[in-house]
Design a protein around this motif. Structure first.
Motif, short mmCIF file in Angstrom:
data_model
loop_
_atom_site.label_atom_id
_atom_site.label_comp_id
_atom_site.label_asym_id
_atom_site.label_seq_id
_atom_site.Cartn_x
_atom_site.Cartn_y
_atom_site.Cartn_z
N CYS A 40 0.66 -1.24 -0.03
CA CYS A 40 0.15 0.10 -0.09
C CYS A 40 0.59 1.44 0.02
CB CYS A 40 -0.93 0.00 1.12
SG CYS A 40 -1.70 1.42 1.57
N TYR A 42 0.50 3.69 1.81
CA TYR A 42 0.62 4.47 2.91
C TYR A 42 1.97 3.99 3.71
CZ TYR A 42 -4.20 6.77 3.19
OH TYR A 42 -5.16 7.37 2.92
N CYS A 78 -12.80 -8.17 -2.65
CA CYS A 78 -12.14 -7.36 -3.56
C CYS A 78 -10.95 -8.18 -4.29
CB CYS A 78 -11.52 -5.96 -2.97
SG CYS A 78 -10.01 -5.42 -3.77
N CYS A 108 -8.51 -0.97 4.50
CA CYS A 108 -9.78 -1.38 4.47
C CYS A 108 -9.77 -2.77 5.27
CB CYS A 108 -10.34 -1.69 2.93
SG CYS A 108 -9.51 -2.92 2.28
N LYS A 111 -8.56 -6.27 3.59
CA LYS A 111 -6.98 -6.31 3.29
C LYS A 111 -6.40 -6.46 5.04
CE LYS A 111 -4.50 -3.52 0.27
NZ LYS A 111 -4.04 -2.11 -0.08
N SER A 246 -10.12 3.19 -7.04
CA SER A 246 -9.24 1.93 -6.77
C SER A 246 -7.86 1.93 -7.88
CB SER A 246 -9.93 0.62 -6.93
OG SER A 246 -10.91 0.73 -6.06
N CYS A 272 -4.20 5.36 -6.78
CA CYS A 272 -2.69 5.22 -6.24
C CYS A 272 -1.85 4.50 -7.59
CB CYS A 272 -2.67 4.07 -5.19
SG CYS A 272 -3.10 4.63 -3.63
N CYS A 302 -7.08 8.53 0.29
CA CYS A 302 -7.69 7.24 -0.33
C CYS A 302 -8.97 7.20 0.62
CB CYS A 302 -6.83 5.83 0.59
SG CYS A 302 -7.56 4.46 0.43
N CYS A 335 -15.23 -3.50 -3.45
CA CYS A 335 -14.63 -2.29 -2.40
C CYS A 335 -15.53 -1.12 -2.04
CB CYS A 335 -13.28 -1.52 -3.48
SG CYS A 335 -12.87 -0.37 -2.56
N TYR A 338 -14.53 2.69 -1.71
CA TYR A 338 -14.69 3.55 -3.14
C TYR A 338 -15.83 3.30 -3.67
CZ TYR A 338 -9.72 4.56 -3.42
OH TYR A 338 -8.46 5.38 -3.10
S1 BJ8 Z 1 -3.64 4.02 -0.35
S2 BJ8 Z 1 -6.07 2.84 -2.65
S3 BJ8 Z 1 -2.98 1.17 -2.12
S4 BJ8 Z 1 -5.58 1.04 0.43
S5 BJ8 Z 1 -9.45 -1.62 -3.98
S6 BJ8 Z 1 -7.89 -3.44 -1.05
S7 BJ8 Z 1 -9.37 -0.11 -0.52
S8 BJ8 Z 1 -11.28 -3.01 -1.31
S9 BJ8 Z 1 -6.06 -0.92 -2.58
FE1 BJ8 Z 1 -5.38 1.06 -1.79
FE2 BJ8 Z 1 -3.58 1.87 -0.07
FE3 BJ8 Z 1 -5.83 2.98 -0.33
FE4 BJ8 Z 1 -3.98 3.19 -2.37
FE5 BJ8 Z 1 -9.65 -2.47 -0.11
FE6 BJ8 Z 1 -10.60 -1.27 -1.94
FE7 BJ8 Z 1 -9.67 -3.51 -2.44
FE8 BJ8 Z 1 -8.25 -1.45 -2.10
#
Ligand code: BJ8
Length: 383
Positions: A40, A42, A78, A108, A111, A246, A272, A302, A335, A338
């Protein structure tokens, strides 16, 4: 003239970089370099980079391992999460294979829960990510970044100094500036290149381990594209699309292909891997480097943040700067964050900017490509 054409060779090299870096990561491993696998945006990459670790994005963008994942996880989840888990379970991701530590964040719910099971295959550390961009949130993430540093120091038996973190920050900022200069060329109208070509380079850059060299190469690409543009080598005028939502690379890039196969051009990716993860620099002048990192990273817009004002601020800027004709919001299937946020994006686009808007839910399969093309053809036709 229409250019789909002889892009500079280095372009090709970046696009192929993910594949090429299988070997590079093996080499790093053989040289005793610690490898930290990440999922990710972050993750404050400056911390592992400061100790000289290779930081690599783990496989999560193909449907290849989804059937294996679905043996253990719900089908209605997802695809990015199922793909990540499937690659770990089947050991088909070379980057996962070579990782000494996998780091996740509490983004989320899907994840977060998946990371629990990932620990069956690899050492996993999950950073505690606040869901609010408030003063308390910054302070909490600052503490978490320091905790993460301690985890790395203990695991790898090293000491990470502030000087090393500052150096890593400077290098990453240089790369961010180079990326911004490159994708900023898409402000030109007509656009200099297809969004798909840009997306391939942006994705490839994530797999360049020598970030200093990567920044120089990206600058060279941008200069070359600019020079060719001035010679008249660019696309013909096409409807200019902003893609948001996403992450869009890998299998989900079928949406970008459908837009461009049907006559549009994606001039900017808010997602991202695009502007969202690059736009803000770390404030190197801040005497507290941990605070600077915490602010920069937590500011990422996000949909896991509630509320998520930075996404909307960025969208407003991008719609204006890139002279956007329409917005396509892509949420990966199931997801929730989003998908729920899509109504807010629709309001912004249609009520504030009076622009056409499309939202769609995508998975990683190719079964909906025909339908996608039909929808996109009708959408672009109307612009
Ligand atoms: S900062 S966008 S890389 S979390 S699309 S796994 S949110 S259910 S990918 Fe993401 Fe980090 Fe945010 Fe970027 Fe969950 Fe949605 Fe799937 Fe997601």
């Amino acid at each position: 003239m229409e250019l789909i054409k002889d892009l500079p060779e280095i372009f090709e090299e970046f696009a192929e970089q993910r594949k090429n870096s299988f070997l590079a990561i093996k080499q790093l491993k053989e040289n005793g370099v610690p490898i930290v696998g990440v999922f990710c945006t972050y993750l404050p990459q400056e911390i592992p980079a400061a100790m000289g670790a290779g930081v690599v994005g783990l496989c999560s963008t193909s449907d290849e391992t989804i059937p294996d994942a679905e043996m253990d996880l719900p089908r209605n989840l997802c695809p990015l999460i199922k793909s990540s888990y499937g690659f770990a379970k089947t050991d088909k991701c070379p980057f996962f294979y070579f990782s000494d530590l996998v780091v996740g964040e509490t983004t989320c719910d899907g994840k977060k829960k998946m990371y629990e099971y990932l620990a069956d295959f690899k050492p996993v550390y999950v950073m505690e990510l606040p869901n609010k961009q408030s003063e308390d949130g910054y302070e909490m993430y600052r503490r978490e970044i320091i905790r993460f540093q301690k985890v790395l120091e203990e695991k790898f038996g090293v000491t990470i100094t502030e000087e090393q973190i500052r150096h890593a920050t400077k290098i990453r900022n240089q790369e961010r500036v180079a990326l911004k200069n490159l994708y900023g060329l898409m402000k030109l109208d007509p656009a200099p290149m297809l969004g798909m070509d840009l997306l391939n380079v942006l994705t490839g850059a994530q797999f360049k381990f020598n970030k200093e060299a990567s920044a120089e190469e990206l600058e060279a690409i941008a200069e070359r594209i600019q020079a060719e543009y001035e010679e008249g080598k660019h696309l013909e005028k096409r409807p200019r699309i902003l893609v948001t939502g996403s992450p869009i690379h890998g299998a989900a890039s079928k949406v970008v292909k459908a837009i461009e196969d049907n006559g549009g051009v994606v001039v900017v990716f808010e997602n991202c891997g695009g502007v969202k993860s690059v736009d803000e620099l770390v404030d190197e002048s801040n005497p507290d480097i941990y605070e600077a990192l915490a602010k920069r990273y937590l500011n990422i817009g996000c949909s896991c943040m509630a509320p998520n004002p930075h996404r909307f601020t960025l969208l407003r800027e991008l719609i204006k700067e890139y002279k956007v004709d329409a917005v396509v919001d892509v949420a990966l299937q199931a997801c929730h964050t989003y998908n729920v946020e899509s109504i807010g994006v629709k309001r912004l686009v249609t009520e504030e900017f009076h622009l056409p808007f499309m939202s769609l839910e995508a998975d990683y399969s190719s079964s909906d490509i025909g339908q996608l093309n039909t929808r996109m053809a009708a959408f672009i036709e109307m612009l």
